[in-house]
Design an enzyme around this catalytic site. Structure first.
Site, PDB file in Angstrom:
ATOM      1  N   HIS A  98      12.197  52.842  69.812  1.00 34.84           N
ATOM      2  CA  HIS A  98      12.502  53.892  70.787  1.00 34.84           C
ATOM      3  C   HIS A  98      13.999  53.754  71.076  1.00 34.84           C
ATOM      4  O   HIS A  98      14.536  52.644  71.082  1.00 34.84           O
ATOM      5  CB  HIS A  98      11.785  53.677  72.117  1.00 34.84           C
ATOM      6  N   ASP A 101      14.809  50.985  73.394  1.00 34.20           N
ATOM      7  CA  ASP A 101      14.593  49.593  72.954  1.00 34.20           C
ATOM      8  C   ASP A 101      15.899  48.999  72.447  1.00 34.20           C
ATOM      9  O   ASP A 101      16.147  47.805  72.590  1.00 34.20           O
ATOM     10  CB  ASP A 101      13.619  49.501  71.764  1.00 34.20           C
ATOM     11  N   ASP A 306      -3.080  46.480  72.527  1.00 35.72           N
ATOM     12  CA  ASP A 306      -2.067  46.315  71.468  1.00 35.72           C
ATOM     13  C   ASP A 306      -2.082  44.929  70.837  1.00 35.72           C
ATOM     14  O   ASP A 306      -1.039  44.277  70.715  1.00 35.72           O
ATOM     15  CB  ASP A 306      -0.655  46.598  72.024  1.00 35.72           C
TER      16      ASP A 306
HETATM   17  C1  XUL Z   1       1.979  53.501  73.347  1.00 35.54           C
HETATM   18  C2  XUL Z   1       2.427  53.604  71.948  1.00 35.54           C
HETATM   19  C3  XUL Z   1       3.886  53.846  71.732  1.00 35.54           C
HETATM   20  C4  XUL Z   1       4.176  54.710  70.559  1.00 35.54           C
HETATM   21  C5  XUL Z   1       5.633  55.086  70.419  1.00 35.54           C
HETATM   22  O1  XUL Z   1       0.625  53.342  73.484  1.00 35.54           O
HETATM   23  O2  XUL Z   1       1.653  53.466  71.039  1.00 35.54           O
HETATM   24  O3  XUL Z   1       4.519  52.620  71.626  1.00 35.54           O
HETATM   25  O4  XUL Z   1       3.783  54.097  69.377  1.00 35.54           O
HETATM   26  O5  XUL Z   1       6.144  55.670  71.544  1.00 35.54           O
END
Ligand code: XUL
Ligand code: CO
Length: 440
Positions: A98, A101, A306
Site C-alpha cells: 500500500h 506502507d 491473516d
Molecule cells: C485486508 C486485506 C488488504 C488487501 C489490500 O483484509 O486483505 O490487506 O489485501 O488492501
C-alpha cells in the site's frame, strides 16, 4: 544487514531437520511445464512483514519494526533494505504494497507525496539490484480517520476527491515501479447502518472512481491488471465487495467487467461463508481469475486472522483451480499473512514464510498429480454424462422446450437417483495427500 543470523534459505527436501530450509519448495523444479517459482509467483506483503508490529485490540505491539531508524522517513528507508534482504534470503521474487506502507503520511497530501517520491527511487534501485518485481500496488484508503465513513463511498465529496488524488499517486508509483497489477480492496467501502446510508449513490460513486482509475492508469502507461479483492465485512459491517459473485454483478452493472479481475483472499472467502475453492471456482468460471492473497483463517474465530497458510487440503485445491485456470498470468500468490502476535522474532517471520511457501509448493505438486491422474475429472464428467446425448444434449444446446420435456418425462417415468459419492471422493483426496511421498 538486518537479519545476520539467517542465511539464504536452501531447498533441502522432506527429510531435512533444518527449520530454515525448504522441504517442498524447489524453485527450479519443473511442475506443469514451468519452474515452481513461475507457477507459484510468491509475493511478500509489505504491510504485514515490514510494518505490522503485532498489536491487537487488547495489546500493544510485540515486535519492533523500526529497523534502527529514528525518524519516520529514516524508518521507511530501513524498511526497504530490510524487505529486499528478506526477499532475497527467502528467494521471493515479488512484493506488494500500500502507498502508506512504504512512506509515512505527512501533514498534507503534498508532503505525503514528497515522502513517496523520496522512497520510490530507493525501492527502484533495490529492484534493479535484485531483479525482484512488484506484483501489485494499492492505496490505503481506510486507515486515516478522514476515511472513517468510506473513501470512494464517503458521504462527503471532499473525501471522495482526496481518495481520488491518493489513488492517482498510487497508480503513478505502481506504474513507475513496473507493477504487474493494481488492487482495490474496499476496506471501508460499505456501511455500518442503512439508517444513515444512501447505498445507491455510494455504489455509483465507487464505480465512477474505479472507471477514472482505469482511464488514468491506461493514460499514464500502466500495463498491469486491475483487481478487486472481495471481502464481506470487517472493518465495516457490510462491505459492497462482498464476494466474487457480488463483485461480478457490480462490475457488469457499471460496464467494468472487462477492466477488472479478482484478487481472491482465502480468509475473506471463509468470512463470506464460502470455501477458498468456491471463490476461485466462481472467478475461473467467469473468466475473472487474477491473483491470490494467500493466507488462512481460524475455524473458531470469526474475523480475518491473516494466518500463514499451512492447510494442505486448501493449498492443493487452490492450486488445482489455478492450474485449471491455465496458471497465473500477471497475478501470483501474495502472502497477505502475518506471524502470530506471540511469534515475535524475525526468525518467526522467516519460519512463517517457509511454512507458507512449502505448503503451496506441496499443494502444487499434489494438484498436478490429481490433474494428471484424471480420476476426479472423469468422475465429474461421468456425473454429467446424461447431458452428452439424447434429451440431455438438447438441454445442453438449448434446443428443447417445455412441451418436449413434458412429453419426454411422461414417457420416461421417474428419474433414477444417482449417488454423488462425496465420502468416496474425500477419501480419494486423502489418498492423494498421503501419496505425496512418492512425488517428492
Ligand atoms: C485486508 C486485506 C488488504 C488487501 C489490500 O483484509 O486483505 O490487506 O489485501 O488492501
Ligand atoms: Co488481502
Amino acid at each position: 544487514m538486518y537479519f545476520e543470523k539467517i542465511q539464504t534459505i536452501p531447498f533441502e527436501g522432506v527429510t531435512s531437520q533444518n527449520p530454515f530450509s525448504f522441504k517442498f519448495y524447489d524453485a527450479n523444479r519443473i511442475v506443469g511445464g514451468k519452474p515452481m517459482a513461475e507457477q507459484l509467483r510468491f509475493a511478500m506483503s509489505y504491510w504485514h512483514t515490514l510494518c505490522a508490529e503485532g498489536a491487537d485490540m487488547f495489546g500493544a505491539g510485540t515486535m519492533d519494526k523500526s529497523f534502527g531508524g529514528k525518524t519516520p522517513l529514516e524508518i521507511a528507508e530501513h524498511k526497504v533494505y530490510a524487505a529486499f534482504e528478506m526477499m532475497e534470503k527467502l528467494g521471493i521474487r515479488y512484493f506488494c504494497f500500500h502507498d502508506r506502507d512504504i512512506a509515512p503520511e505527512g501533514a498534507t497530501l503534498r508532503e505525503t507525496n514528497e515522502n513517496l517520491d523520496h522512497i520510490v527511487p530507493i525501492i527502484q534501485k533495490e529492484m534493479e539490484r535484485t531483479g525482484i518485481r512488484l506484483l501489485w500496488g494499492t492505496a490505503n484508503c481506510f486507515n486515516n480517520p478522514r476515511y472513517m465513513c468510506g473513501a470512494g463511498t464517503s458521504p462527503k465529496a471532499d473525501v471522495f476527491a482526496y481518495a481520488a488524488a491518493q489513488i492517482k499517486k498510487a497508480l503513478e508509483i505502481t506504474t513507475k515501479l513496473g507493477g504487474e497489477g493494481y488492487v482495490f480492496w474496499g476496506g471501508r467501502e460499505g456501511y455500518d447502518t442503512l439508517l444513515n446510508t444512501d447505498m445507491a449513490l455510494e455504489q455509483d460513486n465507487m464505480a465512477y472512481l474505479m472507471k477514472m482509475a482505469v482511464e488514468y492508469g491506461r493514460k499514464i502507461g500502466f500495463k498491469g491488471d486491475f483487481y478487486i479483492e472481495p471481502k464481506p465485512k470487517e472493518p465495516t459491517k457490510h462491505q459492497y465487495d462482498f464476494d466474487v459473485a457480488t463483485v461480478l454483478a457490480f462490475l457488469r452493472k457499471y460496464g467494468l467487467d472487462k477492466d477488472f479481475k479478482m484478487n481472491i483472499e482465502a480468509n475473506h472467502a471463509t468470512l463470506a461463508g464460502h470455501t477458498f475453492q468456491h471463490e476461485l471456482r466462481v472467478a475461473r468460471d467467469n473468466g475473472v481469475f487474477g491473483s491470490i492473497d494467500a493466507n488462512q483463517g481460524d475455524m473458531l474465530l470469526g474475523w480475518d486472522t491473516d494466518q500463514f497458510p499451512t492447510n494442505l487440503y486448501d493449498t492443493t485445491l487452490c492450486m488445482l483451480e489455478v492450474l485449471k485456470a491455465g496458471g497465473f498470468t500477471k497475478g501470483g500468490l501474495n502472502f497477505d499473512a502475518k506471524a502470530r502476535r506471540a511469534s515475535n522474532t524475525y526468525e518467526d517471520i522467516f519460519l512463517s514464510y517457509i511454512a507458507g511457501m512449502d505448503a503451496f509448493a506441496l499443494g502444487l505438486l499434489l494438484a498436478e498429480k490429481i490433474q494428471k491422474d484424471g480420476k476426479l475429472d472423469s468422475f465429474v464428467e461421468n456425473r454429467y454424462a446424461s447431458y452428452n446425448s439424447g434429451i440431455g444434449a438438447k438441454i445442453r444446446n438449448h434446443e428443447t422446450s417445455f412441451e418436449e420435456l413434458e412429453a419426454y418425462t411422461l414417457a420416461n417415468g421417474e428419474p433414477k437417483a444417482e449417488s454423488g459419492r462425496q465420502e468416496y471422493l474425500e477419501a480419494l483426496l486423502n489418498q492423494y495427500i498421503a501419496s505425496a511421498g512418492q512425488i517428492l
